[in-house]
Scaffold this active site. Sequence first.
Site, mmCIF file in Angstrom:
data_model
loop_
_atom_site.group_PDB
_atom_site.id
_atom_site.type_symbol
_atom_site.label_atom_id
_atom_site.label_comp_id
_atom_site.label_asym_id
_atom_site.label_seq_id
_atom_site.Cartn_x
_atom_site.Cartn_y
_atom_site.Cartn_z
ATOM 1 N N GLN A 94 -4.304 -1.444 9.931
ATOM 2 C CA GLN A 94 -4.296 -2.779 9.329
ATOM 3 C C GLN A 94 -4.912 -3.791 10.297
ATOM 4 O O GLN A 94 -4.456 -3.914 11.438
ATOM 5 C CB GLN A 94 -2.852 -3.165 8.964
ATOM 6 C CG GLN A 94 -2.725 -4.487 8.253
ATOM 7 C CD GLN A 94 -3.345 -4.483 6.841
ATOM 8 O OE1 GLN A 94 -3.315 -3.469 6.135
ATOM 9 N NE2 GLN A 94 -3.911 -5.595 6.432
ATOM 10 N N ASP A 97 -10.589 2.974 4.383
ATOM 11 C CA ASP A 97 -10.992 1.570 4.262
ATOM 12 C C ASP A 97 -12.501 1.421 4.093
ATOM 13 O O ASP A 97 -12.985 0.347 3.741
ATOM 14 C CB ASP A 97 -10.580 0.809 5.547
ATOM 15 C CG ASP A 97 -9.381 -0.090 5.316
ATOM 16 O OD1 ASP A 97 -9.100 -0.410 4.152
ATOM 17 O OD2 ASP A 97 -8.745 -0.478 6.319
ATOM 18 N N LYS A 105 0.847 -1.202 0.000
ATOM 19 C CA LYS A 105 0.000 0.000 0.000
ATOM 20 C C LYS A 105 0.877 1.245 0.000
ATOM 21 O O LYS A 105 0.616 2.211 -0.723
ATOM 22 C CB LYS A 105 -0.921 0.003 1.235
ATOM 23 C CG LYS A 105 -2.023 -1.043 1.153
ATOM 24 C CD LYS A 105 -2.770 -1.205 2.472
ATOM 25 C CE LYS A 105 -3.744 -2.380 2.382
ATOM 26 N NZ LYS A 105 -4.415 -2.695 3.636
#
Length: 283
Positions: A97, A120, A53
């Site tokens: 994460q 997200d 990412k």
Amino acid sequence: MSNIISGKELSKTIRQEVKEEVAKLKEKFNKVPHLVVIIIGEDPASLSYVKAKERACLRAGMKSTLMRKEESITEEELLNLIHELNNDDDVHGILVQLPVPGHIDDNKVINAIKQEKDVDGFHPLNVASVHLGTPGILPATPKGIMTMLKSTNTEIKGKNALVIGRSNIVGKPVAMLLLKEHATVTIAHSRTQNMKELALQADILVAAVGRPNMVTADMVKEGAIVIDVGVNRVDDKLVGDVDFEAVKEKASFITPVPGGVGPMTIASLLQNTIECFLMIEDK
Ligand code: NAP
């Protein structure tokens, strides 16, 4: 014999578009989108995801900060850090994460991130947008899946879609997005009893389970579009949930693993970071 929907190729195009957009934003706002990724612990798979990412952000000309925290971080410390980042005008996207260690409540973490910095798309308000069909940040994997489906130029309206898996991050939102496109959607899960029967009716089949080869050719309707979200490690090789070699002989389109949904998730995350930037800077 089917067409392969290459997430690798499609994501390259998206990443190039994002890069061009970032250059324009830099001109207009004199700053670029900044994504902060927080990772807790040393899980190698999670570390490799966040590094991918970070690389993608930097290649697109965005700013990226990777914050690595020890397993021993307390819930309070993590929530305080998120609070600081929420209030930092230089930060446009915050991603923690998952999974987080067991002593931290992931719901509290997700709820703590400001909605407009929730790259997200996991915040309850963004989840609600998916269900209501109103504007909001879409979760990256489902967004990437819809981009792949649309890239086939096949009409989704009126089609039978089967989504196998009902997780909050993949199965449920994909089902909602397909419904928004007027598909007739069925969601299957571990308690579903007539899987083969349902699968054989599906014009669009999305497998998001995490079980290698669970979708076999005898379950797939001739000409169906098959999206394989699963990522499974078998004998040190990555495979999806679909028996790719056999199913590709029946499907009209199919996504490979690796090189399918995975790269699209990252490309969608970059698009989300731009959306967050615009919500914050272009008021
Ligand atoms: P998850 O939270 O573990 O959910 C798995 C779902 O599969 C659950 O709804 C479960 O049903 C269902 N299931 C389990 N066994 C089943 C069976 N035998 N038959 C039918 N359904 C069954 O997983 P997830 O986070 O959604 O991820 C799914 C897969 O996608 C994993 O392999 C993951 O690594 C991969 N993934 C890939 C990406 C990417 O970017 N490529 C992103 C996210 C996830 P119940 O609800 O009844 O337990």
